[in-house]
Design an enzyme around this catalytic site. Structure first.
Site, short mmCIF file in Angstrom:
data_model
loop_
_atom_site.label_atom_id
_atom_site.label_comp_id
_atom_site.label_asym_id
_atom_site.label_seq_id
_atom_site.Cartn_x
_atom_site.Cartn_y
_atom_site.Cartn_z
N HIS A 181 0.83 -1.22 0.00
CA HIS A 181 0.00 0.00 0.00
C HIS A 181 0.86 1.26 0.00
CE1 HIS A 181 -3.30 -2.73 1.37
NE2 HIS A 181 -2.31 -3.27 2.05
N SER B 202 13.89 22.21 -16.01
CA SER B 202 12.67 22.97 -16.26
C SER B 202 13.06 24.32 -16.83
CB SER B 202 11.92 23.16 -14.94
OG SER B 202 11.09 24.30 -15.01
N LYS C 154 15.10 22.24 -10.82
CA LYS C 154 14.48 20.97 -11.20
C LYS C 154 15.39 20.04 -11.99
CE LYS C 154 10.16 20.56 -11.57
NZ LYS C 154 9.24 19.62 -10.96
N GLU D 19 9.15 8.71 -16.83
CA GLU D 19 7.81 9.26 -17.06
C GLU D 19 7.32 8.92 -18.47
OE1 GLU D 19 7.05 13.35 -14.97
OE2 GLU D 19 9.12 13.27 -15.61
#
Ligand code: ARG
Length: 458
Positions: free
Chosen positions: A158, A279, A285, A292
């Site tokens: 979980h 970024s 970043k 992804e």
């Protein structure tokens, strides 16, 4: 004009220009050129051997096709949309080059069995390529497992801290998945590697062809047994895309973990700069774009599976033009899976593991609570009672801002007098991990043995 078409005989009017474009597949099926040529050379050799066409024709056809192959490879072949697909582009060029002999090549064959052959020839090589990429990824995972053999991390259920595990054990979980993916590919290959040529348009051919000979020339394991099935079956392609979907699902789960592990909250791993991007606005970043994108591309492969399943659904036997829609989802799946595997193998090899952060997280969240319960069971308590006792001690720790290893003997005795001094050594991270010694467990000695086994299999 219809008269330019290989099938133009019964037509009086030229094909509508847009219909030509709409029905053409040349833009995407040209990637089958070498398979088409290889298949045609084998077919011609068989026709010659059987005395169906003169042997001089076989020589001319073979030489002509080889020239065309060289031309295509040199980028000098002009593909024509009005010739619809790769099969007719090549055949029509052949006839233009060598005349009569070229026009005899299509004897005893149809584009329906020809295209089925080409896809199978193409796919079988790609399956071998995918299997090789899977091997490379498994090697990277084994490399990470071995280089970080002692590193302890939290195992989750979980996404909540569950029990301490070895990071190497976690890597080997993916090895198991990718090995099954490879086995699925190998299994699929058995059904791909069967020769459909000789089915003709749908019913077989009136010529005395020798299909087994063609199968031998093209290194197929056997020949298809039913002409209708030969030209209308695409389940081998569906099987490949299904196996690919499962493979991508594995990559996507792994991607998700890498994305989570790369956050400033977790900081379990550092993906190397070469596999991340920045970024345009936030200077701090470093984004895990590769995992992804692989996660995103998984959706694309599932889409390909749905697309082809839906194309095939409800098609009456045998060939239908709908089936020309098989190629783009298949090709896209091949490209996506190979690209994703390739980039993952390299990215995983370069990934850096933050040992202290993993270990720190593993020590939190009462990850050794099960070990306390198991300890009590070994002292004679029933597991359900032990579970209750440890639950209470966890609640106590929470309200006193303590961890299980911080509890004094006095505090432990408040929960059970069966607990002795040896509790402290039983609930270290190492003790917890190394106690799980049965086959499949996370104990160091077990994981080392698994790595040795997996390396011996490679
Ligand atoms: N381009 C076609 C395809 O990919 C080749 C087979 C065409 N056969 C036909 N009967 N029109 O499906």
């Amino acid at each position: 004009m219809s008269k330019d078409k290989l099938w133009g005989g019964r037509f009086a009017q030229p094909t509508n220009k847009f219909v030509e474009e709409f029905t053409a597949s040349i833009d995407f099926d040209k990637r089958l050129y070498s398979q088409d040529i290889r298949g045609s050379i084998a077919h011609a050799s068989m026709l010659g051997k059987q005395g169906i066409i003169p042997s001089d024709d076989v020589v001319a056809i073979t030489a002509g096709l080889k020239e065309i192959l060289a031309q295509i490879e040199a980028g000098e072949f002009d593909f024509s949309v009005s010739l619809e697909d790769i099969h007719m582009n090549i055949e029509s060029r052949l006839s233009a080059k060598i005349g009569e002999a070229g026009k005899r090549l299509h004897t005893g064959r149809s584009r329906n069995d020809q295209v089925a052959l080409d896809i199978r020839l193409y796919l079988r090589d790609e399956i071998v390529a995918v299997a090789a990429y899977l091997d490379a990824l498994v090697d990277s995972l084994l490399f990470q497992a071995e280089s970080n053999i002692n590193v302890i991390m939290p195992g989750y259920t979980h996404l909540q801290t569950a029990q301490p595990i070895l990071f190497s054990h976690h890597m080997l979980a993916y090895v198991e998945m990718f090995k099954r993916d490879k086995a699925r590919m190998a299994d699929c290959l058995k059904r791909v590697n069967v020769l459909p040529l000789g089915a003709g348009a749908l019913a077989g051919t009136t010529f005395p062809i020798d299909r087994e000979y063609v199968a031998e020339l093209l290194e197929f394991d056997g020949v298809t047994r039913n002409s209708l099935d030969s030209v209308s079956d695409r389940d081998f392609a569906l099987e490949f895309i299904s196996a690919s979907s499962i493979l991508m699902m594995h990559l996507s789960r792994f991607s998700e973990e890498l994305i989570i592990w790369s956050t400033s909250e977790f900081k379990f791993v550092d993906l190397s700069d070469g596999f991340c991007t920045g970024s345009s606005i936030m200077p701090q970043k470093k984004n895990p774009d590769v995992p992804e994108l692989v996660r995103g591309k998984t959706g694309r492969v599932y889409g390909n599976l749905m697309a082809l399943l839906t194309v095939m659904k409800a098609l009456p036997l045998a060939y239908n033009k709908d089936m020309q829609e098989d190629k783009e989802p298949l090709f896209d799946t091949i490209d996506t899976v190979k690209g994703s595997l390739k980039i993952f193998a390299d990215m995983i090899r370069e990934m850096k593991v933050n040992v202290a952060n993993m270990r720190g997280a593993a020590a939190k969240g009462f990850s050794t609570a099960t070990d306390v319960a198991d300890y009590l069971v070994r002292k004679g308590m029933a597991f359900r009672d032990a579970h209750e006792v440890v639950g209470k001690s966890v609640a106590y720790c929470l309200s006193h801002n303590k961890d299980l290893p911080d509890l004094t003997m006095e505090e432990w005795h408040g929960f059970s007098t069966m607990i002795g001094e040896d509790i402290y050594d039983s609930i270290t991270l190492e003790a917890s991990v190394n106690a799980r010694r049965a086959t499949g467990g996370t104990a160091l000695e077990r994981v080392k043995a698994e790595i040795a086994r997996l390396k011996a299999e490679r």
